[in-house]
Design a protein around this motif. Structure first.
Motif, PDB file in Angstrom:
ATOM      1  N   GLN A 119      -1.871   1.885   5.697  1.00  0.00           N
ATOM      2  CA  GLN A 119      -0.533   1.297   6.073  1.00  0.00           C
ATOM      3  C   GLN A 119       0.107   0.349   5.009  1.00  0.00           C
ATOM      4  O   GLN A 119      -0.605  -0.055   4.182  1.00  0.00           O
ATOM      5  CB  GLN A 119      -0.589   0.379   7.457  1.00  0.00           C
ATOM      6  N   VAL A 157       2.985  -2.116   6.318  1.00  0.00           N
ATOM      7  CA  VAL A 157       3.820  -2.638   6.996  1.00  0.00           C
ATOM      8  C   VAL A 157       4.719  -3.930   6.673  1.00  0.00           C
ATOM      9  O   VAL A 157       4.037  -4.742   6.362  1.00  0.00           O
ATOM     10  CB  VAL A 157       3.035  -3.197   8.313  1.00  0.00           C
ATOM     11  N   HIS A 189       6.437  -7.047   6.380  1.00  0.00           N
ATOM     12  CA  HIS A 189       5.994  -8.278   7.385  1.00  0.00           C
ATOM     13  C   HIS A 189       7.146  -9.424   6.727  1.00  0.00           C
ATOM     14  O   HIS A 189       7.724 -10.154   7.860  1.00  0.00           O
ATOM     15  CB  HIS A 189       4.701  -9.164   6.850  1.00  0.00           C
ATOM     16  N   ASN A 231      -1.494  -4.042   4.922  1.00  0.00           N
ATOM     17  CA  ASN A 231      -2.385  -3.022   5.382  1.00  0.00           C
ATOM     18  C   ASN A 231      -3.520  -3.268   6.442  1.00  0.00           C
ATOM     19  O   ASN A 231      -4.517  -3.611   6.409  1.00  0.00           O
ATOM     20  CB  ASN A 231      -3.018  -2.534   4.298  1.00  0.00           C
ATOM     21  N   SER A 281      -4.263   1.517   0.613  1.00  0.00           N
ATOM     22  CA  SER A 281      -2.803   1.942   0.584  1.00  0.00           C
ATOM     23  C   SER A 281      -2.157   1.936  -0.693  1.00  0.00           C
ATOM     24  O   SER A 281      -2.248   0.886  -1.416  1.00  0.00           O
ATOM     25  CB  SER A 281      -2.212   1.340   1.826  1.00  0.00           C
ATOM     26  N   ILE A 311      11.529  -0.231   3.594  1.00  0.00           N
ATOM     27  CA  ILE A 311      11.092   1.051   4.018  1.00  0.00           C
ATOM     28  C   ILE A 311       9.988   1.424   3.024  1.00  0.00           C
ATOM     29  O   ILE A 311      10.170   1.474   1.924  1.00  0.00           O
ATOM     30  CB  ILE A 311      12.131   2.280   3.805  1.00  0.00           C
ATOM     31  N   THR A 312       8.898   1.715   3.671  1.00  0.00           N
ATOM     32  CA  THR A 312       7.540   2.126   2.885  1.00  0.00           C
ATOM     33  C   THR A 312       7.297   3.656   3.424  1.00  0.00           C
ATOM     34  O   THR A 312       7.576   3.829   4.469  1.00  0.00           O
ATOM     35  CB  THR A 312       6.633   1.135   3.275  1.00  0.00           C
ATOM     36  N   ASN A 313       6.455   4.038   2.409  1.00  0.00           N
ATOM     37  CA  ASN A 313       6.003   5.189   2.487  1.00  0.00           C
ATOM     38  C   ASN A 313       4.718   5.572   2.029  1.00  0.00           C
ATOM     39  O   ASN A 313       4.468   5.268   0.743  1.00  0.00           O
ATOM     40  CB  ASN A 313       6.835   6.523   1.816  1.00  0.00           C
ATOM     41  N   GLN A 368       3.865   8.762   5.674  1.00  0.00           N
ATOM     42  CA  GLN A 368       3.831   8.086   6.754  1.00  0.00           C
ATOM     43  C   GLN A 368       5.203   6.797   6.846  1.00  0.00           C
ATOM     44  O   GLN A 368       4.784   5.962   5.718  1.00  0.00           O
ATOM     45  CB  GLN A 368       2.704   7.303   7.443  1.00  0.00           C
ATOM     46  N   GLU A 389       7.363   3.511   7.424  1.00  0.00           N
ATOM     47  CA  GLU A 389       7.550   2.114   8.106  1.00  0.00           C
ATOM     48  C   GLU A 389       8.884   1.555   7.557  1.00  0.00           C
ATOM     49  O   GLU A 389       9.059   1.641   6.545  1.00  0.00           O
ATOM     50  CB  GLU A 389       6.310   1.267   7.655  1.00  0.00           C
ATOM     51  N   GLN A 390       9.560   1.192   8.701  1.00  0.00           N
ATOM     52  CA  GLN A 390      11.145   0.551   8.516  1.00  0.00           C
ATOM     53  C   GLN A 390      11.033  -0.680   9.299  1.00  0.00           C
ATOM     54  O   GLN A 390      11.043  -0.742  10.452  1.00  0.00           O
ATOM     55  CB  GLN A 390      12.224   1.572   8.715  1.00  0.00           C
ATOM     56  N   LYS A 391      11.731  -1.787   8.437  1.00  0.00           N
ATOM     57  CA  LYS A 391      11.703  -2.969   9.406  1.00  0.00           C
ATOM     58  C   LYS A 391      12.989  -3.610   8.589  1.00  0.00           C
ATOM     59  O   LYS A 391      13.059  -3.589   7.233  1.00  0.00           O
ATOM     60  CB  LYS A 391      10.586  -4.066   9.218  1.00  0.00           C
TER      61      LYS A 391
END
Length: 345
Positions: free
Chosen positions: A181, A183, A185, A204, A210, A263-265, A269, A271-273
């Motif tokens: 991951q 994510v 934060h 992660n 990752s 935004i991470t890739n 996969q 992840e967006q925050k």
């Protein structure tokens, strides 16, 4: 909620970074060439719970003086600004570093010679699927100092820590492990030595290494136009750890409330925050000049924190903050694993 508050508080402790170990390590650590991975330069093995392992390391001293250092076991962690790092001798063992049965010990390597050492490990009887990375490290901090000057010509002396090591990468049922991951934060804005920095923290909680790509777009809360954009990638966010990306801005942001869309890739996969952060107003901001709300700032990655006189005094607190983040992530990961193991199959 309590865990989130602890994490948020820790973010501000470590938002400005800490001094990485200095270059110029004199000792050289290597492994058995017949068993070390040729591309990674590390021991890479599949493990079986309950097994015992032995690892050989050679420590070479190419200098003209005898060197006494500490041979110790460490956990791998992401380096601030990207790359690989590992914990210090007094840091808690949170992952596979705790599996070693050989205690830390001082070693002396004579000038121009190479010494061979072995360390032993016992794999726990119960291991969750995933990847576990430790380091057989050598730590040398004997009377090394360096004089540093910053942009204002202030001069100070800081203690130099030299460490180097050999990674031990242990895999257990990776196909069953939780995917890696990245994510988002927290986002933290800071000023140092009349320069502005934006830090992004990624977590992660997956089961293996990752290597995410990340894009960041920053806007003022009351406006829709972006004022800052950046794109980068990480190469080493180990399972159960937190990584910090730190970017130096070409100019400071105007005071106010901002939102950073991160935004991470990771292997497709996403992840967006949206992470809020504040830029405090200062009397000196008019002297610096500020970016208008309609102007996009291009940024350059800053691989290491700038030296500052206060950094030497508070380095241990900043480093402890990052370790606290890792402790919390590890605890949450273990708690989730226990819950999954209790679920009926």
């Amino acid at each position: 909620m309590r865990i989130r508050l602890l994490l948020l508080a820790t973010v501000f402790w470590v938002g400005t970074g800490f001094s990485a170990p200095a270059k110029g390590q004199q000792l050289i650590v290597s492994g058995d060439p017949e068993h070390v991975h040729p591309q990674l330069g590390a021991y890479v093995e599949e493990i079986v719970p309950g097994e015992e392992r032995e690892y050989a390391v050679e420590v070479s001293n190419p200098t003209e003086k005898d060197i006494t250092a500490l041979l110790y076991m460490a956990d791998a962690i992401p380096a601030l600004g990207g790359g690989m790092d590992f914990t210090l001798p007094n840091d808690p063992d949170l992952s596979s570093a705790a599996w070693y049965t050989t205690p830390d010990r001082p070693i002396t390597v004579r000038a121009g010679e190479t010494e061979r050492f072995t360390v032993n490990m016992r794999i726990p009887d119960s291991v969750q699927p995933g990847q576990y990375v430790s380091v057989i490290g050598v730590y040398d901090d004997q009377d090394h100092t360096v004089e540093v000057s910053d942009d204002t010509q202030a001069r100070f002396v800081t203690h130099v820590v030299r460490k180097t090591g050999l990674q031990v990468v242990l895999n257990f049922k990776l196909d069953e492990a939780k995917p890696p991951q990245a994510v988002p934060h927290a986002a933290v804005y800071a000023k140092e030595n009349e320069k502005a920095f934006l830090s992004i923290l990624l977590m992660n909680e997956g089961g293996s290494l990752s290597k995410p790509e990340m894009t960041v777009e920053v806007k003022r809360q009351d406006e829709g136009k972006p004022v800052l954009e950046l794109k980068t990638r990480f190469d080493s966010i180990y399972a159960g750890t937190v990584a910090q990306y730190r970017a130096e801005l070409s100019r400071p942001l105007a005071p106010g409330a901002y939102l950073a869309e991160v935004i991470t890739n990771v292997n497709g996969q996403m992840e967006q925050k949206v992470l809020p952060f504040e830029v405090a107003g200062e009397e000196e901001s008019t002297r610096w000049g500020t970016a208008s709300s309609g102007e996009v700032i291009q940024v350059a990655e800053d691989g290491s924190p700038l030296p500052a006189p206060w950094l030497g005094l508070h380095r241990i607190y900043l480093y402890a903050g990052l370790l606290l983040l890792i402790v919390i992530v590890t605890w949450r990961r273990k708690r989730a694993d226990k819950r999954r193991s209790r679920e009926p199959r």
